[in-house]
Design an enzyme around this catalytic site. Structure first.
Site, mmCIF file in Angstrom:
data_model
loop_
_atom_site.group_PDB
_atom_site.id
_atom_site.type_symbol
_atom_site.label_atom_id
_atom_site.label_comp_id
_atom_site.label_asym_id
_atom_site.label_seq_id
_atom_site.Cartn_x
_atom_site.Cartn_y
_atom_site.Cartn_z
ATOM 1 N N ASP A 70 54.019 -70.755 -22.152
ATOM 2 C CA ASP A 70 52.683 -70.727 -21.541
ATOM 3 C C ASP A 70 52.445 -69.423 -20.783
ATOM 4 O O ASP A 70 51.970 -69.414 -19.639
ATOM 5 C CB ASP A 70 52.468 -71.929 -20.616
ATOM 6 C CG ASP A 70 52.113 -73.196 -21.387
ATOM 7 O OD1 ASP A 70 51.913 -73.104 -22.609
ATOM 8 O OD2 ASP A 70 52.055 -74.277 -20.771
ATOM 9 N N HIS A 83 54.868 -78.010 -13.813
ATOM 10 C CA HIS A 83 54.318 -76.999 -12.911
ATOM 11 C C HIS A 83 54.866 -77.072 -11.498
ATOM 12 O O HIS A 83 54.711 -76.118 -10.731
ATOM 13 C CB HIS A 83 52.793 -77.116 -12.881
ATOM 14 C CG HIS A 83 52.134 -76.485 -14.061
ATOM 15 N ND1 HIS A 83 50.836 -76.010 -14.017
ATOM 16 C CD2 HIS A 83 52.587 -76.236 -15.319
ATOM 17 C CE1 HIS A 83 50.526 -75.498 -15.211
ATOM 18 N NE2 HIS A 83 51.572 -75.637 -16.006
ATOM 19 N N HIS A 137 50.308 -68.750 -17.331
ATOM 20 C CA HIS A 137 48.922 -69.141 -17.637
ATOM 21 C C HIS A 137 47.947 -67.989 -17.429
ATOM 22 O O HIS A 137 46.943 -68.112 -16.720
ATOM 23 C CB HIS A 137 48.516 -70.359 -16.812
ATOM 24 C CG HIS A 137 49.153 -71.637 -17.266
ATOM 25 N ND1 HIS A 137 48.605 -72.420 -18.251
ATOM 26 C CD2 HIS A 137 50.303 -72.250 -16.899
ATOM 27 C CE1 HIS A 137 49.390 -73.466 -18.466
ATOM 28 N NE2 HIS A 137 50.423 -73.388 -17.660
ATOM 29 N N HIS A 159 60.479 -75.940 -23.406
ATOM 30 C CA HIS A 159 59.137 -76.151 -22.856
ATOM 31 C C HIS A 159 58.637 -77.520 -23.313
ATOM 32 O O HIS A 159 57.976 -77.650 -24.338
ATOM 33 C CB HIS A 159 58.188 -75.048 -23.339
ATOM 34 C CG HIS A 159 56.875 -75.023 -22.614
ATOM 35 N ND1 HIS A 159 56.610 -74.169 -21.573
ATOM 36 C CD2 HIS A 159 55.751 -75.759 -22.776
ATOM 37 C CE1 HIS A 159 55.388 -74.363 -21.131
ATOM 38 N NE2 HIS A 159 54.834 -75.332 -21.845
ATOM 39 N N ASP A 172 55.339 -70.556 -17.275
ATOM 40 C CA ASP A 172 53.979 -71.059 -17.059
ATOM 41 C C ASP A 172 53.132 -70.121 -16.201
ATOM 42 O O ASP A 172 52.621 -70.493 -15.141
ATOM 43 C CB ASP A 172 54.029 -72.461 -16.431
ATOM 44 C CG ASP A 172 54.677 -73.474 -17.342
ATOM 45 O OD1 ASP A 172 53.964 -74.076 -18.148
ATOM 46 O OD2 ASP A 172 55.917 -73.638 -17.265
ATOM 47 N N ASN A 186 52.927 -75.072 -24.903
ATOM 48 C CA ASN A 186 51.932 -75.903 -25.573
ATOM 49 C C ASN A 186 50.536 -75.291 -25.495
ATOM 50 O O ASN A 186 49.663 -75.642 -26.290
ATOM 51 C CB ASN A 186 51.914 -77.303 -24.952
ATOM 52 C CG ASN A 186 51.620 -77.289 -23.468
ATOM 53 O OD1 ASN A 186 52.300 -76.607 -22.693
ATOM 54 N ND2 ASN A 186 50.606 -78.027 -23.041
ATOM 55 N N HIS A 187 50.309 -74.358 -24.570
ATOM 56 C CA HIS A 187 49.007 -73.701 -24.483
ATOM 57 C C HIS A 187 48.887 -72.554 -25.472
ATOM 58 O O HIS A 187 47.802 -72.313 -26.001
ATOM 59 C CB HIS A 187 48.761 -73.171 -23.060
ATOM 60 C CG HIS A 187 48.310 -74.228 -22.103
ATOM 61 N ND1 HIS A 187 47.008 -74.342 -21.668
ATOM 62 C CD2 HIS A 187 48.990 -75.226 -21.489
ATOM 63 C CE1 HIS A 187 46.909 -75.367 -20.831
ATOM 64 N NE2 HIS A 187 48.100 -75.914 -20.705
#
Length: 588
Positions: free
Chosen positions: A54, A241, A16, A211, A14, A122-123
């Site tokens: 992610d 997170h 991001h 994930h 993650d 998922n992002h």
């Protein structure tokens, strides 16, 4: 001890990349942290990097985001350092979605010193008819190895990447993000299979990257750890997170779970306030050791809760100038957090100067709020988030049974104490769960509408909702035609029955996936229409009563000269997609 039999793996999830990249203060946070992570991998001379999903925040990353990512991967992961482990599994199975189905360091045209393996989250999950995502761009360029992509919604077979270094054998399993409800149902129906080596199964260290939701967000909106196979040794859990990177043992399945958490705070919630870490995993034989490495470039985040009712000695709702006194209390609390941030930042030059500050104020019991913008101006030069320092909330009051089904206040029914962390599809489900029967969806399912809204909001698929409505309309009309239903009353009953028959089934998942793919098609599809049913759906629209597909074209799925999709509405006739005025609205 680091020797020729020990795998050294850097683990992060993650990241991001690109989060708030246009923000003047926080725009470089995710890039700085990825640079630190990759530099740490090179400094520790790891065998490979494992990312748990992610990597990107947006499904369609900006040019700047992709450029920065490619630059850093090339800087830290390419070089002359020899790779010390071999891959002994069938790579055409491990990387079956790539045009180059082999690990990047074995490509004769590339010079890789630290291979990176990543599942999608998922992002940054695959979308469109080709099922591509941003990770596939990095994979095609040879900078990253994308694995764990399952293309089937019927069943999932997870084939591990088998690695060997000296006498140590490691089986790396991966499963990219899948809608939790669907994956939950597939586990329950025994449609998920994890393949194992045929020989010497007990000699392999089994590492699994996943994930999904780990914490329970609903009856089936998460994946229980008990669903995973008990032969696993370690599970790397992405998507959550909160940093819980210390291995925790599942006493039922007898494997360990680590949750590295995100490397950048994407919401101002308590889970993000935990200090951020990555992990350096050492594996030798069937034994492992995890070293926690704190991240120094992560922006500090402090959060506190204040309940105004807990300060009766200072004020009550009836105290004169109570709002001013509440504001003074909040000012003192924010100042305390800023002073704590300054103390922690001493001796850490890589830590950003301005921290994130969040004060959640519970004003239940008759207190009033104050002007948060004016309050934030006092800290505009000291915090990174001056616009949302204060978050007012009230405890949910006991909801009375509302027997008046006509005058329902939907706003009060759906009011939450905090909107942080809510997903679009969850809001759709909550809305229709709170409404009475007369305004429920008749043609679409809540799951389908939720996914279409998610595609529209999160992935900028502008045609997702329209494609879903058109697709379901055509399917329903064909069903009614096959059943020879003609009266309005029978149509209503049969439409609802047909809709309910697909709820929470594989057929529904297949349809949603097909619609998502159709949203990327350059030309719209037209379907077989029944004149009688169309007349009932499109009363009052004379152009559509004869045939909503166009000029009576029923012989095939496409007209002979299909109009191209333009920017305006002119290229798409009123009836070309089965749209019209009249009674269609009652089914939405």
């Amino acid at each position: 001890v680091d020797d020729e039999d020990t795998f050294k793996i850097l683990i992060a999830t993650d990241i991001h990349l690109g989060y708030l990249e246009k923000d003047a203060i926080r725009g470089n946070d995710s890039y700085n942290t990825l640079d630190e992570i990759l530099k740490c991998a090179k400094t520790n001379e790891v065998d490979f990097i494992l990312l748990g999903g992610d990597l990107f925040h947006e499904n369609k990353p900006s040019r700047r985001c992709l450029h920065n990512c490619i630059t850093m991967l090339r800087k830290y992961c390419m070089g002359d350092t020899p790779i010390q482990f071999d891959i002994v599994s069938d790579q055409t199975v491990n990387f079956n979605t790539s045009k180059f189905p082999w690990v990047n360091y074995q490509d004769e045209n590339l010079n890789i010193s630290i291979p990176a393996f990543s599942i999608h989250g998922n992002h940054d999950d695959p979308t469109g008819a080709e099922g591509l995502c941003a990770l596939d761009l990095l994979s095609a360029s040879g900078l990253l190895n994308h694995f764990g992509h399952s293309q089937s919604v019927e069943s999932i077979e997870i084939s591990p990447i088998l690695m060997q270094k000296g006498n140590t054998k490691l089986a790396l399993f991966g499963l990219g993000s899948i809608p939790d409800e669907r994956l939950y149902r597939m586990f329950v129906n025994n449609q998920v299979t994890m393949l194992r080596p045929k020989e010497d199964q007990d000699e392999w260290f089994n590492l699994f990257a996943i994930h999904q939701n780990r914490s329970k967000h609903g009856p089936t909106n998460y994946i229980p750890e008990q669903f995973l196979d008990d032969f696993l040794d370690l599970v790397v859990w992405g998507h959550e997170h909160e940093c819980l990177i210390t291995p925790s043992r599942n006493e039922q399945q007898l494997f360990y779970v680590i949750q590295p958490g995100s490397s950048v705070a994407t919401s101002l919630s308590p889970g993000e306030a935990t200090k951020k870490h990555i992990g350096l995993l050492r594996v030798k034989g069937r034994k492992m050791n995890l070293q926690k490495i704190p991240l120094k470039t992560v922006r500090q985040f402090f959060i506190q809760d204040v309940v105004l009712g807990d300060y009766p000695d200072l004020f009550t709702p009836d105290t004169p100038q109570v709002t001013k006194k509440v504001e003074n209390l909040c000012y003192a609390k924010v100042t305390e957090m800023l002073e704590e941030a300054e103390r922690e930042r001493l001796g850490c030059p890589l830590t950003p100067e301005k921290p994130l500050i969040r004060l959640r104020v519970d004003y239940s019991g008759g207190f009033d709020t104050f002007h948060t913008s004016r309050f934030s101006q006092k800290f505009v030069e000291r915090v990174a988030n001056p616009k949302d320092i204060i978050h007012f909330l009230r405890r949910r009051e006991q909801k009375e049974d509302n027997k008046d089904e006509v005058n329902v206040d939907y706003g009060s029914l759906l009011k939450t104490t905090a909107a942080e962390g809510l997903r679009v599809e969850d809001l759709v489900k909550q809305y229709f769960a709170a409404t009475e029967q007369t305004v429920q969806l008749s043609l679409l399912t809540e799951h389908g509408m939720g996914k279409a809204l998610q595609e529209f909001v999160d992935k900028d698929e502008k045609d997702a909702i329209e494609e879903l409505i058109t697709y379901q309309l055509e399917k329903t009309q064909c069903h009614l035609q096959a059943r020879a239903v003609t009266t309005e009353q029978d149509i209503d009953t049969e439409v609802r029955r047909f809709r309910d028959s697909k709820k929470n089934t594989t057929e529904e998942d297949n349809e949603i996936k097909e619609v998502s793919n159709d949203a990327h098609e350059p030309e719209p599809l037209s379907g077989l229409m029944c004149d009688t049913v169309c007349a009932l759906y499109f009363q009052g629209d004379q152009q559509s009563q004869s045939s909503p597909c166009g000029a009576g074209q029923r012989a095939g799925r496409r007209p002979s000269a299909a109009p191209t999709r333009g920017r305006g509405r002119g290229g798409r006739g009123r009836g070309s997609r089965g749209r019209g005025r009249g009674e269609l609205s009652c089914y939405l």
